[in-house]
Design a protein around this motif. Structure first.
Motif, PDB file in Angstrom:
ATOM      1  N   TYR A   1      59.105  -4.824 -61.742  1.00 38.82           N
ATOM      2  CA  TYR A   1      60.283  -5.302 -61.005  1.00 38.82           C
ATOM      3  C   TYR A   1      61.368  -4.253 -61.112  1.00 38.82           C
ATOM      4  CZ  TYR A   1      61.464  -6.878 -65.729  1.00 38.82           C
ATOM      5  OH  TYR A   1      61.682  -6.934 -67.080  1.00 38.82           O
ATOM      6  N   GLY A   2      62.092  -4.075 -60.032  1.00 40.42           N
ATOM      7  CA  GLY A   2      63.123  -3.041 -59.973  1.00 40.42           C
ATOM      8  C   GLY A   2      64.449  -3.549 -60.508  1.00 40.42           C
ATOM      9  N   LYS A   3      65.370  -2.594 -60.683  1.00 38.77           N
ATOM     10  CA  LYS A   3      66.644  -2.953 -61.330  1.00 38.77           C
ATOM     11  C   LYS A   3      67.516  -3.849 -60.450  1.00 38.77           C
ATOM     12  CE  LYS A   3      69.079   1.414 -60.280  1.00 38.77           C
ATOM     13  NZ  LYS A   3      69.923   0.935 -59.195  1.00 38.77           N
ATOM     14  N   ASP A   4      67.292  -3.832 -59.126  1.00 40.65           N
ATOM     15  CA  ASP A   4      68.076  -4.704 -58.244  1.00 40.65           C
ATOM     16  C   ASP A   4      67.218  -5.810 -57.635  1.00 40.65           C
ATOM     17  OD1 ASP A   4      70.362  -3.104 -58.632  1.00 40.65           O
ATOM     18  OD2 ASP A   4      69.609  -1.662 -57.158  1.00 40.65           O
ATOM     19  N   SER A   5      66.138  -6.154 -58.336  1.00 37.06           N
ATOM     20  CA  SER A   5      65.247  -7.192 -57.801  1.00 37.06           C
ATOM     21  C   SER A   5      65.814  -8.587 -58.042  1.00 37.06           C
ATOM     22  CB  SER A   5      63.865  -7.082 -58.458  1.00 37.06           C
ATOM     23  OG  SER A   5      64.015  -7.207 -59.865  1.00 37.06           O
ATOM     24  N   GLY A   6      66.912  -8.647 -58.771  1.00 39.09           N
ATOM     25  CA  GLY A   6      67.554  -9.943 -59.024  1.00 39.09           C
ATOM     26  C   GLY A   6      66.988 -10.654 -60.241  1.00 39.09           C
ATOM     27  N   LEU A   7      66.014 -10.048 -60.907  1.00 44.64           N
ATOM     28  CA  LEU A   7      65.353 -10.726 -62.029  1.00 44.64           C
ATOM     29  C   LEU A   7      66.073 -10.506 -63.359  1.00 44.64           C
ATOM     30  CD1 LEU A   7      63.095 -11.062 -59.965  1.00 44.64           C
ATOM     31  CD2 LEU A   7      61.456 -10.386 -61.689  1.00 44.64           C
ATOM     32  N   ILE A   8      66.682  -9.338 -63.497  1.00 45.10           N
ATOM     33  CA  ILE A   8      67.237  -8.985 -64.813  1.00 45.10           C
ATOM     34  C   ILE A   8      68.343  -9.968 -65.208  1.00 45.10           C
ATOM     35  CG2 ILE A   8      68.440  -7.183 -66.126  1.00 45.10           C
ATOM     36  CD1 ILE A   8      66.843  -5.165 -64.371  1.00 45.10           C
ATOM     37  N   GLY A   9      68.180 -10.523 -66.392  1.00 47.46           N
ATOM     38  CA  GLY A   9      69.159 -11.501 -66.894  1.00 47.46           C
ATOM     39  C   GLY A   9      68.739 -12.933 -66.605  1.00 47.46           C
ATOM     40  N   LEU A  10      67.703 -13.110 -65.801  1.00 47.24           N
ATOM     41  CA  LEU A  10      67.266 -14.485 -65.500  1.00 47.24           C
ATOM     42  C   LEU A  10      66.173 -14.920 -66.473  1.00 47.24           C
ATOM     43  CD1 LEU A  10      66.872 -14.680 -61.627  1.00 47.24           C
ATOM     44  CD2 LEU A  10      68.800 -15.359 -63.029  1.00 47.24           C
ATOM     45  N   GLN A  11      66.111 -16.221 -66.684  1.00 45.86           N
ATOM     46  CA  GLN A  11      65.034 -16.751 -67.520  1.00 45.86           C
ATOM     47  C   GLN A  11      63.707 -16.639 -66.781  1.00 45.86           C
ATOM     48  OE1 GLN A  11      65.048 -20.553 -69.269  1.00 45.86           O
ATOM     49  NE2 GLN A  11      67.089 -20.334 -70.146  1.00 45.86           N
ATOM     50  N   LYS A  12      62.674 -16.246 -67.538  1.00 44.83           N
ATOM     51  CA  LYS A  12      61.363 -16.087 -66.908  1.00 44.83           C
ATOM     52  C   LYS A  12      60.892 -17.396 -66.283  1.00 44.83           C
ATOM     53  CE  LYS A  12      60.061 -12.107 -69.550  1.00 44.83           C
ATOM     54  NZ  LYS A  12      59.205 -11.457 -70.540  1.00 44.83           N
TER      55      LYS A  12
ATOM     56  N   MET B   1      56.851   1.142 -46.321  1.00 44.80           N
ATOM     57  CA  MET B   1      57.629   1.089 -45.073  1.00 44.80           C
ATOM     58  C   MET B   1      58.540  -0.138 -45.065  1.00 44.80           C
ATOM     59  SD  MET B   1      56.381   1.618 -41.191  1.00 44.80           S
ATOM     60  CE  MET B   1      57.438   1.124 -39.815  1.00 44.80           C
ATOM     61  N   LEU B   2      58.046  -1.252 -45.603  1.00 45.15           N
ATOM     62  CA  LEU B   2      58.884  -2.460 -45.677  1.00 45.15           C
ATOM     63  C   LEU B   2      60.114  -2.186 -46.554  1.00 45.15           C
ATOM     64  CD1 LEU B   2      56.169  -5.245 -46.117  1.00 45.15           C
ATOM     65  CD2 LEU B   2      57.773  -5.037 -44.194  1.00 45.15           C
ATOM     66  N   ALA B   3      59.888  -1.513 -47.694  1.00 43.22           N
ATOM     67  CA  ALA B   3      61.005  -1.210 -48.596  1.00 43.22           C
ATOM     68  C   ALA B   3      62.010  -0.311 -47.894  1.00 43.22           C
ATOM     69  CB  ALA B   3      60.471  -0.549 -49.863  1.00 43.22           C
TER      70      ALA B   3
ATOM     71  N   MET C   1      53.531   4.298 -56.118  1.00 50.57           N
ATOM     72  CA  MET C   1      54.119   4.681 -54.817  1.00 50.57           C
ATOM     73  C   MET C   1      55.602   4.334 -54.779  1.00 50.57           C
ATOM     74  SD  MET C   1      51.857   5.397 -52.049  1.00 50.57           S
ATOM     75  CE  MET C   1      52.081   4.394 -50.611  1.00 50.57           C
ATOM     76  N   LEU C   2      55.936   3.093 -55.171  1.00 52.51           N
ATOM     77  CA  LEU C   2      57.336   2.665 -55.101  1.00 52.51           C
ATOM     78  C   LEU C   2      58.216   3.560 -55.965  1.00 52.51           C
ATOM     79  CD1 LEU C   2      57.125  -1.251 -55.279  1.00 52.51           C
ATOM     80  CD2 LEU C   2      57.656   0.153 -53.287  1.00 52.51           C
ATOM     81  N   GLN C   3      57.673   3.927 -57.132  1.00 55.28           N
ATOM     82  CA  GLN C   3      58.472   4.760 -58.032  1.00 55.28           C
ATOM     83  C   GLN C   3      58.588   6.178 -57.485  1.00 55.28           C
ATOM     84  OE1 GLN C   3      56.209   3.568 -61.564  1.00 55.28           O
ATOM     85  NE2 GLN C   3      58.094   2.749 -62.417  1.00 55.28           N
ATOM     86  N   LYS C   4      57.467   6.696 -56.987  1.00 54.98           N
ATOM     87  CA  LYS C   4      57.483   8.072 -56.460  1.00 54.98           C
ATOM     88  C   LYS C   4      58.496   8.215 -55.314  1.00 54.98           C
ATOM     89  CE  LYS C   4      54.848  11.282 -53.721  1.00 54.98           C
ATOM     90  NZ  LYS C   4      53.607  11.621 -53.049  1.00 54.98           N
ATOM     91  N   TYR C   5      58.511   7.217 -54.431  1.00 51.34           N
ATOM     92  CA  TYR C   5      59.389   7.310 -53.256  1.00 51.34           C
ATOM     93  C   TYR C   5      60.758   6.677 -53.504  1.00 51.34           C
ATOM     94  CZ  TYR C   5      55.371   9.072 -50.760  1.00 51.34           C
ATOM     95  OH  TYR C   5      54.311   9.857 -50.359  1.00 51.34           O
ATOM     96  N   SER C   6      61.047   6.340 -54.770  1.00 53.96           N
ATOM     97  CA  SER C   6      62.326   5.703 -55.144  1.00 53.96           C
ATOM     98  C   SER C   6      62.611   4.504 -54.250  1.00 53.96           C
ATOM     99  CB  SER C   6      63.490   6.693 -55.028  1.00 53.96           C
ATOM    100  OG  SER C   6      63.195   7.853 -55.707  1.00 53.96           O
ATOM    101  N   LEU C   7      61.595   3.655 -54.083  1.00 57.65           N
ATOM    102  CA  LEU C   7      61.748   2.506 -53.185  1.00 57.65           C
ATOM    103  C   LEU C   7      61.636   1.175 -53.924  1.00 57.65           C
ATOM    104  CD1 LEU C   7      59.575   3.735 -50.160  1.00 57.65           C
ATOM    105  CD2 LEU C   7      62.032   3.287 -50.125  1.00 57.65           C
ATOM    106  N   GLY C   8      61.566   1.257 -55.272  1.00 55.04           N
ATOM    107  CA  GLY C   8      61.226   0.034 -56.000  1.00 55.04           C
ATOM    108  C   GLY C   8      62.381  -0.803 -56.500  1.00 55.04           C
TER     109      GLY C   8
ATOM    110  N   LEU D   1      47.037  -2.594 -57.309  1.00 48.72           N
ATOM    111  CA  LEU D   1      48.466  -2.904 -57.329  1.00 48.72           C
ATOM    112  C   LEU D   1      49.228  -1.878 -58.174  1.00 48.72           C
ATOM    113  CD1 LEU D   1      50.261  -5.136 -56.107  1.00 48.72           C
ATOM    114  CD2 LEU D   1      50.260  -6.231 -58.330  1.00 48.72           C
ATOM    115  N   ALA D   2      48.567  -1.366 -59.206  1.00 52.78           N
ATOM    116  CA  ALA D   2      49.203  -0.328 -60.029  1.00 52.78           C
ATOM    117  C   ALA D   2      49.504   0.898 -59.161  1.00 52.78           C
ATOM    118  CB  ALA D   2      48.304   0.033 -61.202  1.00 52.78           C
ATOM    119  N   ALA D   3      48.630   1.149 -58.161  1.00 52.74           N
ATOM    120  CA  ALA D   3      48.880   2.279 -57.247  1.00 52.74           C
ATOM    121  C   ALA D   3      50.151   2.013 -56.421  1.00 52.74           C
ATOM    122  CB  ALA D   3      47.676   2.488 -56.336  1.00 52.74           C
ATOM    123  N   CYS D   4      50.396   0.747 -56.087  1.00 51.20           N
ATOM    124  CA  CYS D   4      51.623   0.395 -55.341  1.00 51.20           C
ATOM    125  C   CYS D   4      52.858   0.691 -56.196  1.00 51.20           C
ATOM    126  CB  CYS D   4      51.651  -1.095 -54.995  1.00 51.20           C
ATOM    127  SG  CYS D   4      50.382  -1.592 -53.864  1.00 51.20           S
ATOM    128  N   ARG D   5      52.746   0.365 -57.468  1.00 48.90           N
ATOM    129  CA  ARG D   5      53.874   0.604 -58.378  1.00 48.90           C
ATOM    130  C   ARG D   5      54.172   2.108 -58.430  1.00 48.90           C
ATOM    131  NH1 ARG D   5      52.482  -1.696 -63.969  1.00 48.90           N
ATOM    132  NH2 ARG D   5      51.019   0.027 -63.916  1.00 48.90           N
TER     133      ARG D   5
END
Ligand SMILES: C[S@@+](CC[C@H](N)C(=O)[O-])C[C@H]1O[C@@H](n2cnc3c(N)ncnc32)[C@H](O)[C@@H]1O
Length: 406
Positions: A247-258, A138-140, A165-172, A159-163
């Motif tokens: 992490y999702g494609k628009d989570s802001g992480l891609i391209g950043l140093q870990k 719902m937050l997503a 859910m996010l993928q199923k509902y295209s909310l991740g 937490l894997a169940a959350c992942r």
């Protein structure tokens, strides 16, 4: 329902308790008694509906389709947008609408806790006890295509169940999920307007840059979890090292140093670059959740005794709840707000935790939850806190308190 219709708890105690329709075991009745809770709270267990939320953007014609598929009426919840009540015996898992990700099950009181957070476009939101993830979804949904969402839970399998859910509902797309102890988690949101971040973007560094998320784990990660398993508890991660499992494609992480993303923050940094909104839906005894209690009829009341009523566990819980609330508050930016909720109806896990927290943190102030004026809840024992009593609200029981960081 007008909250003034619901008698204050001291008046209710004078009434003879209505017989509970569930065969509540003596140990549970004793737990209720010890906590000043009236067994009549459970008297309408069989009539409390299930709730579903229609994913925003779903055509309204779907309602009629779902009604004919589930062979029941979907009753719109007047006080909560996109929520519908269905009879308690109806299972949604087999329905097409569920399988196609158009609806998900979430209790109406849980929906109210999310609305209380008042998520705004662009907010960075932290959900500190996120699994199994109905509130996360719902937050997503509330964030849509803006801001970011960080979910944390100590139990990796949950937490894997959350992942899923996010993928199923295209909310991740804007989300990330960490296995971590919420009392110690200290990673701030990726804040695209931090000047210093530019120094980290796009620098090749032997695989320490986030690339697109994949379910395949690197050799290094596999070795790490092998070691953790060998060391003991499969659920408790090494507290200093939260594990990022999605992490999702628009989570802001891609391209950043870990090392930029994963470095622990200080309390001072959180005040300026922390989360705008934090949800602490804390681990609790679940005694307010009729559906949870009902499950023990099947699992056996002895299991309830061991898992819920165990005095030592309850004592530790109080410490955990205060720890989760305190850390969630630390990760909040100044001016940001936090919602603390539990599905316990005991004062110990709710008002007492709130009281202890307020006495330790003068920069925390309780906020009135404005939309609650039209919700079927009543005030908690501390002004501005809310209680959804199952029988009176026809929801699963929930306590909700909202704070602002001054
Ligand atoms: C009441 S449930 C949360 C329900 C969830 N918010 C939802 O809407 O689906 C509490 C969660 O807290 C998690 N938990 C317990 N101890 C924790 C800790 N120290 N840090 C983070 N999560 C914890 C449990 O694994 C459990 O998933």
């Amino acid at each position: 329902m007008d909250s003034s219709e619901i008698p204050p708890s001291d008046l209710r105690e004078e009434q003879p308790p209505a017989p509970a329709s569930l065969p509540l075991p003596a140990a549970f009745l004793e737990f209720l008694g010890d906590n000043g809770l009236d067994p009549a709270l459970y008297s309408k267990a069989d009539t409390i509906p299930r709730y579903i939320r229609l994913k925003p953007g779903t055509e309204s014609s779907v309602v009629t389709e779902i009604e004919s598929e589930l062979k029941c009426d979907l009753v719109k919840v007047s006080w909560l947008p996109d929520f519908y009540a269905i009879p308690p015996e109806i299972q949604i898992a087999g329905s097409k609408a569920y399988q196609q990700g158009k609806i998900y099950g979430i209790d109406a009181a849980s929906g109210a806790a999310i609305l209380a957070l008042d998520v705004q476009p662009g907010d960075h939101v932290l959900d500190l006890c996120t699994a199994p993830g109905a509130k996360l979804c719902m937050l997503a949904d509330m964030l849509g295509s803006t801001g970011s969402l960080t979910g944390v839970d100590v139990a990796k399998h949950r937490l894997a169940a959350c992942r899923t859910m996010l993928q199923k509902y295209s909310l991740g797309d804007r989300s990330r999920l960490f296995v971590a102890d919420g009392t110690l988690f200290s990673i701030l949101p990726v804040n695209s307007n931090l000047g210093s971040m530019e120094a980290f973007v796009g620098i090749e560094d032997n695989g320490s840059i986030f690339s697109e998320w994949t379910s395949k784990r690197s050799w290094k990660d596999r070795q790490k979890s092998k070691k953790a398993k060998a060391a003991g508890s499969p659920h408790l991660p090494s507290t200093s090292e939260p594990e990022l499992i999605y992490y999702g494609k628009d989570s802001g992480l891609i391209g950043l140093q870990k090392r930029y993303v994963l470095h622990p923050s200080t309390d001072a940094a959180a005040c300026t670059s922390g989360y705008d909104k934090v949800l602490v839906d804390a681990e609790c005894t679940h005694d307010g959740s009729i559906k949870h209690i009902q499950k023990f009829e099947f699992w056996g009341w002895k299991t309830l005794d061991r898992r819920v009523l165990n005095v030592e566990r309850t004592g530790n819980l109080l410490h955990l709840q205060l720890g989760l609330l305190t850390n969630g508050f630390k990760l909040l930016k100044t001016g940001g707000s936090l919602v603390y909720s539990t599905c316990s109806l005991t004062v110990a896990q709710n008002e007492n935790v709130v009281q202890q927290f307020l006495s330790k943190y003068p920069s925390a102030e309780l906020l009135k939850i404005d939309p609650a004026d039209s919700w079927p809840c009543r005030s908690g024992d501390i002004q501005k806190t809310l209680r959804f009593d199952p029988a009176a609200s026809q929801t699963s029981g929930l306590f909700v308190a909202k704070f602002v960081k001054l």
